[in-house]
Design a protein around this motif. Structure first.
Motif, PDB file in Angstrom:
ATOM      1  N   CYS A 171       0.786  -1.103   0.008  1.00  0.00           N
ATOM      2  CA  CYS A 171      -0.136   0.103  -0.209  1.00  0.00           C
ATOM      3  C   CYS A 171       0.877   1.238  -0.170  1.00  0.00           C
ATOM      4  O   CYS A 171       2.130   1.175   0.096  1.00  0.00           O
ATOM      5  N   VAL A 172       0.128   2.513  -0.308  1.00  0.00           N
ATOM      6  CA  VAL A 172       0.873   3.787  -0.479  1.00  0.00           C
ATOM      7  C   VAL A 172       0.159   4.673   0.799  1.00  0.00           C
ATOM      8  O   VAL A 172      -0.841   4.765   0.787  1.00  0.00           O
ATOM      9  N   CYS A 173       0.961   5.169   1.778  1.00  0.00           N
ATOM     10  CA  CYS A 173       0.463   6.121   2.865  1.00  0.00           C
ATOM     11  C   CYS A 173       0.859   7.458   2.431  1.00  0.00           C
ATOM     12  O   CYS A 173       1.868   7.728   2.081  1.00  0.00           O
ATOM     13  N   VAL A 204      -4.690   8.688   4.680  1.00  0.00           N
ATOM     14  CA  VAL A 204      -4.866   8.825   2.982  1.00  0.00           C
ATOM     15  C   VAL A 204      -3.995   7.783   2.484  1.00  0.00           C
ATOM     16  O   VAL A 204      -2.727   8.124   2.474  1.00  0.00           O
ATOM     17  N   THR A 205      -4.557   6.680   1.784  1.00  0.00           N
ATOM     18  CA  THR A 205      -3.965   5.542   1.463  1.00  0.00           C
ATOM     19  C   THR A 205      -4.215   5.082  -0.070  1.00  0.00           C
ATOM     20  O   THR A 205      -5.492   5.294  -0.401  1.00  0.00           O
ATOM     21  N   GLY A 206      -3.319   4.549  -0.647  1.00  0.00           N
ATOM     22  CA  GLY A 206      -3.685   3.971  -1.781  1.00  0.00           C
ATOM     23  C   GLY A 206      -3.596   2.471  -1.749  1.00  0.00           C
ATOM     24  O   GLY A 206      -2.481   2.006  -1.328  1.00  0.00           O
ATOM     25  N   TRP A 207      -4.245   1.571  -2.431  1.00  0.00           N
ATOM     26  CA  TRP A 207      -4.227   0.015  -2.478  1.00  0.00           C
ATOM     27  C   TRP A 207      -4.531  -0.482  -3.571  1.00  0.00           C
ATOM     28  O   TRP A 207      -5.145   0.047  -4.672  1.00  0.00           O
ATOM     29  N   TRP A 208      -3.782  -1.478  -3.783  1.00  0.00           N
ATOM     30  CA  TRP A 208      -4.251  -2.440  -5.018  1.00  0.00           C
ATOM     31  C   TRP A 208      -5.462  -3.365  -4.808  1.00  0.00           C
ATOM     32  O   TRP A 208      -5.305  -3.896  -3.401  1.00  0.00           O
ATOM     33  N   ILE A 209      -6.051  -3.326  -5.489  1.00  0.00           N
ATOM     34  CA  ILE A 209      -7.400  -4.353  -5.166  1.00  0.00           C
ATOM     35  C   ILE A 209      -6.931  -5.944  -4.784  1.00  0.00           C
ATOM     36  O   ILE A 209      -7.301  -6.413  -3.684  1.00  0.00           O
TER      37      ILE A 209
END
Length: 321
Positions: free
Chosen positions: A135-137, A161-166
């Motif tokens: 993930c990306v924080c 606020v985070t970015g995730w791959w399904i």
């Protein structure tokens, strides 16, 4: 360089805090790549009468924004019954997971630096096939570090606020069962390492899950974890997974005033947004930081480590299980 045809959608859960929601939406509008970004907002139905007025203000504001915004699309869902924060986020994830391979998630009380979308999308595209980065924080608990690299990696998770791959999120979901966590907790050596590396998570695991003595519940309901953030930290630690962080802080969180359900009111200083001058259009490599996990600033790490009670409670629990 970002492929702007593959920008991740932004998922936002909200209910009644219209002031904070406006700050979030306005900060997203000012972000580079906002015009390539799909927005998905789920407005939860109020859990009680005291939230009705705030809920109506949110609905009115979002209805106006739907007609006048600069995003690629602006998708709104108004829940007819109260889902609660976790199920509201699950609703949005279920809505988009068949159409996208990644997503960005934020609750309604964050303010983003104008390069946050660039940073998260760059990382989502660069580290998509990395087996250890999940993930990306977007926040940096230290505010800004002195390292040369634009991003760092940690074995802990910061949820704001985070970015995730399904697919990587689904692997986490498969892992996060009560039996799996208990089996990991029975490994004394691993638990002692967890206490040293992430003492706050150790304390929550012991008191909130194993002993169920915490005033906030971190146990499972109907097989689902009731505090996702804690279990994501555990998943990362026990499986040697990492999150990417910016070398400068990219968000400000308004929710530490006690108005939300996850953060109690606190006077702790949140680091200012300090990473707006970083060019994230290209990222060469990530600096691996193995320093202990912390919430905001290092002082709570030392307070947790000085507290010997949780480790005694854990060892007592282990002797019985």
């Amino acid at each position: 360089m970002i492929d702007n045809t593959k920008c991740a959608p932004v998922l936002i859960t909200t209910c009644n805090r219209v002031g904070y929601l406006k700050e979030l939406i306005n900060s997203l509008k000012n972000n580079k790549y906002s015009e390539y970004t799909d927005i998905f907002i789920s407005i939860d139905y109020p859990p009680s009468e005291k939230y009705i007025d705030g809920y109506k203000e949110v609905v009115s504001y979002i209805d106006q924004e739907k007609e006048n915004n600069n995003f690629l699309s602006f998708n709104v869902f108004k829940q007819e019954k109260n889902l609660g924060a976790i199920n509201n986020s699950f609703f949005l994830l279920d809505t988009i997971k068949n159409d996208y391979d990644s997503y960005i998630y934020s609750e309604d009380d964050n303010v983003l630096a104008n390069n946050t979308l660039e940073y998260i999308n760059t990382c989502l595209q660069k580290y998509k096939y990395s087996k250890d980065i999940i993930c990306v924080c977007a926040n940096n608990p230290d505010g800004k570090t002195d390292i040369i690299e634009k991003v760092v990696t940690h074995r802990y998770y910061s949820p704001y606020v985070t970015g995730w791959w399904i697919d990587k999120n689904e692997k986490f979901a498969e892992w996060s069962t009560a039996s799996t966590i208990i089996n990991n907790a029975k490994n004394v050596r691993s638990m002692l390492k967890l206490r040293k590396y992430n003492p706050g998570c150790f304390n929550l695991l012991v008191n909130g899950f194993l002993l169920n003595k915490n005033n906030r519940t971190y146990t499972f309901e109907n097989g689902e974890p009731t505090c996702i953030d804690v279990y994501k930290n555990l998943y990362m630690f026990f499986n040697d997974k990492k999150a990417v962080y910016p070398s400068g802080n990219l968000i400000y969180n308004n929710g530490r005033d006690g108005s939300g359900i996850n953060c109690e009111k606190t006077d702790d200083d949140w680091p200012v947004i300090s990473g707006e001058d970083i060019d994230f259009s290209t990222i060469d490599k990530a600096y691996e930081d193995e320093s202990p996990a912390r919430s905001q600033g290092p002082k709570n790490v030392y307070e947790w480590l000085r507290d010997k009670k949780p480790i005694l409670q854990y060892l007592t629990w282990r002797l019985k299980n």
